[in-house]
Design an enzyme around this catalytic site. Structure first.
Site, mmCIF file in Angstrom:
data_model
loop_
_atom_site.group_PDB
_atom_site.id
_atom_site.type_symbol
_atom_site.label_atom_id
_atom_site.label_comp_id
_atom_site.label_asym_id
_atom_site.label_seq_id
_atom_site.Cartn_x
_atom_site.Cartn_y
_atom_site.Cartn_z
ATOM 1 N N TYR A 55 0.746 -1.487 -0.010
ATOM 2 C CA TYR A 55 0.037 0.014 -0.031
ATOM 3 C C TYR A 55 0.772 1.382 0.029
ATOM 4 C CZ TYR A 55 -4.108 -3.038 1.058
ATOM 5 O OH TYR A 55 -5.087 -3.823 1.049
ATOM 6 N N PRO A 207 -16.306 -5.030 2.620
ATOM 7 C CA PRO A 207 -17.920 -5.377 2.864
ATOM 8 C C PRO A 207 -18.681 -4.321 2.367
ATOM 9 C CG PRO A 207 -16.797 -4.375 4.724
ATOM 10 C CD PRO A 207 -15.638 -4.715 3.630
ATOM 11 N N LEU A 208 -18.202 -3.022 2.087
ATOM 12 C CA LEU A 208 -19.097 -1.993 1.372
ATOM 13 C C LEU A 208 -19.209 -1.983 -0.044
ATOM 14 C CD1 LEU A 208 -18.085 0.719 4.197
ATOM 15 C CD2 LEU A 208 -19.987 -1.211 4.298
ATOM 16 N N ARG A 210 -16.477 -1.275 -1.581
ATOM 17 C CA ARG A 210 -15.574 -0.142 -2.146
ATOM 18 C C ARG A 210 -16.594 1.174 -1.857
ATOM 19 N NH1 ARG A 210 -14.265 -4.297 -4.613
ATOM 20 N NH2 ARG A 210 -11.959 -4.889 -4.536
ATOM 21 N N GLY A 211 -17.433 1.248 -0.922
ATOM 22 C CA GLY A 211 -18.024 2.376 -0.620
ATOM 23 C C GLY A 211 -19.414 2.740 -1.046
ATOM 24 N N PHE A 212 -19.582 1.729 -2.131
ATOM 25 C CA PHE A 212 -20.942 1.896 -3.026
ATOM 26 C C PHE A 212 -22.259 1.593 -2.218
ATOM 27 C CE2 PHE A 212 -23.691 1.644 -6.651
ATOM 28 C CZ PHE A 212 -23.054 2.587 -7.734
ATOM 29 N N GLY A 215 -24.456 3.832 -0.272
ATOM 30 C CA GLY A 215 -25.605 4.761 -0.764
ATOM 31 C C GLY A 215 -25.139 6.236 -1.207
HETATM 32 N N1 LIG Z 1 -7.086 -8.837 0.260
HETATM 33 C C1 LIG Z 1 -7.175 -8.027 -1.046
HETATM 34 O O1 LIG Z 1 -6.798 -8.328 -2.107
HETATM 35 C C2 LIG Z 1 -7.740 -6.705 -0.599
HETATM 36 C C3 LIG Z 1 -8.324 -5.684 -1.663
HETATM 37 C C4 LIG Z 1 -9.005 -4.568 -1.248
HETATM 38 C C5 LIG Z 1 -9.021 -3.971 0.156
HETATM 39 N N2 LIG Z 1 -8.464 -4.936 1.100
HETATM 40 C C6 LIG Z 1 -8.546 -4.617 2.509
HETATM 41 O O2 LIG Z 1 -9.848 -4.368 2.768
HETATM 42 C C7 LIG Z 1 -9.980 -3.186 3.346
HETATM 43 C C8 LIG Z 1 -11.594 -2.715 3.071
HETATM 44 O O3 LIG Z 1 -11.902 -2.827 1.715
HETATM 45 P P1 LIG Z 1 -11.968 -1.243 1.025
HETATM 46 O O4 LIG Z 1 -11.565 -0.210 1.854
HETATM 47 O O5 LIG Z 1 -11.575 -1.811 -0.461
HETATM 48 O O6 LIG Z 1 -13.413 -1.499 0.743
HETATM 49 P P2 LIG Z 1 -14.685 -1.082 1.821
HETATM 50 O O7 LIG Z 1 -14.441 -1.451 2.924
HETATM 51 O O8 LIG Z 1 -15.820 -1.950 1.054
HETATM 52 O O9 LIG Z 1 -15.160 0.447 1.480
HETATM 53 C C9 LIG Z 1 -14.285 1.544 1.702
HETATM 54 C C10 LIG Z 1 -14.847 2.766 1.240
HETATM 55 O O10 LIG Z 1 -16.151 3.148 2.122
HETATM 56 C C11 LIG Z 1 -16.160 4.290 2.338
HETATM 57 N N3 LIG Z 1 -16.891 4.228 3.842
HETATM 58 C C12 LIG Z 1 -16.050 3.480 4.778
HETATM 59 N N4 LIG Z 1 -17.273 3.764 5.897
HETATM 60 C C13 LIG Z 1 -18.255 4.352 5.421
HETATM 61 C C14 LIG Z 1 -19.366 4.922 6.163
HETATM 62 N N5 LIG Z 1 -19.625 4.604 7.167
HETATM 63 N N6 LIG Z 1 -20.145 5.625 5.267
HETATM 64 C C15 LIG Z 1 -19.819 5.929 4.085
HETATM 65 N N7 LIG Z 1 -18.826 5.405 3.158
HETATM 66 C C16 LIG Z 1 -17.825 4.848 4.035
HETATM 67 C C17 LIG Z 1 -14.853 4.512 2.433
HETATM 68 O O11 LIG Z 1 -14.660 5.957 2.514
HETATM 69 P P3 LIG Z 1 -13.175 6.837 3.202
HETATM 70 O O12 LIG Z 1 -12.147 6.300 2.192
HETATM 71 O O13 LIG Z 1 -13.661 8.119 2.566
HETATM 72 O O14 LIG Z 1 -13.017 6.724 4.468
HETATM 73 C C18 LIG Z 1 -14.119 3.930 1.383
HETATM 74 O O15 LIG Z 1 -14.189 4.827 0.098
HETATM 75 C C19 LIG Z 1 -9.200 -2.226 2.636
HETATM 76 O O16 LIG Z 1 -8.826 -1.078 3.459
HETATM 77 C C20 LIG Z 1 -7.946 -3.253 2.658
HETATM 78 O O17 LIG Z 1 -7.134 -3.271 4.076
HETATM 79 C C21 LIG Z 1 -8.016 -6.253 0.995
#
Ligand SMILES: NC(=O)c1ccc[n+]([C@@H]2O[C@H](COP(=O)([O-])OP(=O)(O)OC[C@H]3O[C@@H](n4cnc5c(N)ncnc54)[C@H](OP(=O)(O)O)[C@@H]3O)[C@@H](O)[C@H]2O)c1
Length: 329
Positions: A55, A207-208, A210-212, A215
């Protein structure tokens, strides 16, 4: 709320913190707020911090090191490795090939320890399966690191059932980190039953979606980062998927929670062997996400969610084709 990770593994927070977005994955981030977000997670007893050496070339680990200074024992560090990255002159990062070579891993871990300013990593995860190296060799190298005391537990990410079985025959695998959400359910057919049989825990990432699923992303123009390349968030797919989120939003309102909280609660309701790591760089989102623990979904709620979002209903794949091809399936 804590859960055991893997049948003989450690107790960790069921809702952890994904730190990837603190290093620019989803737009600009503020270092002070990122560090404060990690500190707040620890303060609230949410110890599972997820990062990777790739990262932003270790930037994420360096941030974490500042937040865990003087409180290393409060954190459970989950570090992924094995994904090579090529930095561009404009600051962009292009993911390169995967590397699961034993020499590479034996070397990479010491760089991570140095950046994290610690002498052990709790969970060290091979970020992708290297198709050019037998998984037994990759896991053999990780097992040596357990022996040496520099890592405590071994994880895999995005591994196929076959790779998981082969890996577990070499050394106990504590966790599989893989995308799992209302929108990414393909693991339910084979991967989930395989890890359950082997007593391996699941770390559900994104789990979100990627934020989608919050909503809050209303048009494709709201996205100005790597998500623009993801088929789910493009053109017609975007709007079809947004219509699904609208329905989830209504259900969430009925339950007195946000769609984000409903999405996290849904993941946690899929089994006690699952933890999840919603990613954020903001304290207010972190606190809201942690509050998902209080959302109780009964059988009727789960049925209503299933009626809106049965597996496979989402339009578009979760990664662009090149990255889908790099998954070990
Ligand atoms: N193993 C793998 O291949 C892999 C791949 C991807 C990710 N990961 C890990 O998994 C973690 C989580 O995945 P992800 O970050 O990709 O996706 P995610 O958790 O599904 O979504 C993250 C996004 O959601 C937004 N968000 C979070 N909480 C929110 C809330 N309460 N209300 C509105 N929006 C919210 C965040 O905004 P902000 O950024 O503005 O806070 C960010 O843009 C990563 O941080 C990483 O550590 C692992």
């Amino acid at each position: 709320m804590n859960r055991r990770l893997g049948i003989n593994g450690p107790l960790v927070s069921a809702i952890g913190l994904g730190c990837m977005g603190m290093s620019g994955a989803y737009g600009p981030s503020d270092e002070k707020e990122s560090i404060a977000t990690i500190e707040r997670a620890l303060e609230l007893g949410h110890n599972f911090l997820d990062t990777a050496d790739y990262y932003r070339l270790g930037h994420n680990e360096e941030l974490i090191s500042q937040a865990i200074k003087d409180k290393r024992e409060k954190a459970f560090l989950s570090v992924k490795t094995g994904q090579l990255v090529t930095p561009g002159p404009d600051g962009s990062m292009t993911p390169g090939p995967v590397c699961g070579h034993p020499d590479y891993l034996r070397n990479a871990v010491f760089y991570s320890l140095r950046r994290l300013k610690t002498d052990y990593i709790d969970l060290y995860t091979q970020g992708r399966v290297d198709p050019t190296v037998p998984i037994e060799e990759t896991v053999g190298a990780l097992a040596d690191l357990v022996q040496k005391g520099v890592i405590r537990y071994i994880g895999l990410s995005e591994a196929s059932p076959d790779s998981i079985r082969k890996a577990a025959a070499v050394h106990p695998i504590t966790a599989l980190q893989i995308e799992y959400s209302l929108w990414s359910r393909d693991i339910e057919a084979e991967v989930l039953p395989t890890i359950r049989k082997l007593g391996i825990g699941l770390v559900a990432y994104a789990p979100l979606s990627r934020g989608f699923l919050s909503g809050e992303i209303r048009t494709p123009n709201d996205l100005k980062d790597s998500r623009v390349n993801m088929p789910r968030y493009q053109g017609e797919n975007f709007y079809k998927n947004l219509a699904l989120v609208e329905q989830i939003k209504m259900l969430a309102t009925e339950k007195g929670c946000t769609p984000t909280q409903l999405a996290i609660a849904w993941v946690l309701a899929q089994g006690d062997d699952i933890i999840t790591i919603p990613g954020t760089k903001r304290i207010n989102y972190l606190e809201a996400n942690i509050a998902s623990e209080n959302v109780q979904l009964n059988r009727e709620d789960l049925q209503s969610i299933e009626a809106i979002m049965p597996a496979g209903i989402v339009s578009g794949t979760r990664y662009p084709e090149r990255f889908m091809n790099a998954l070990n399936r």
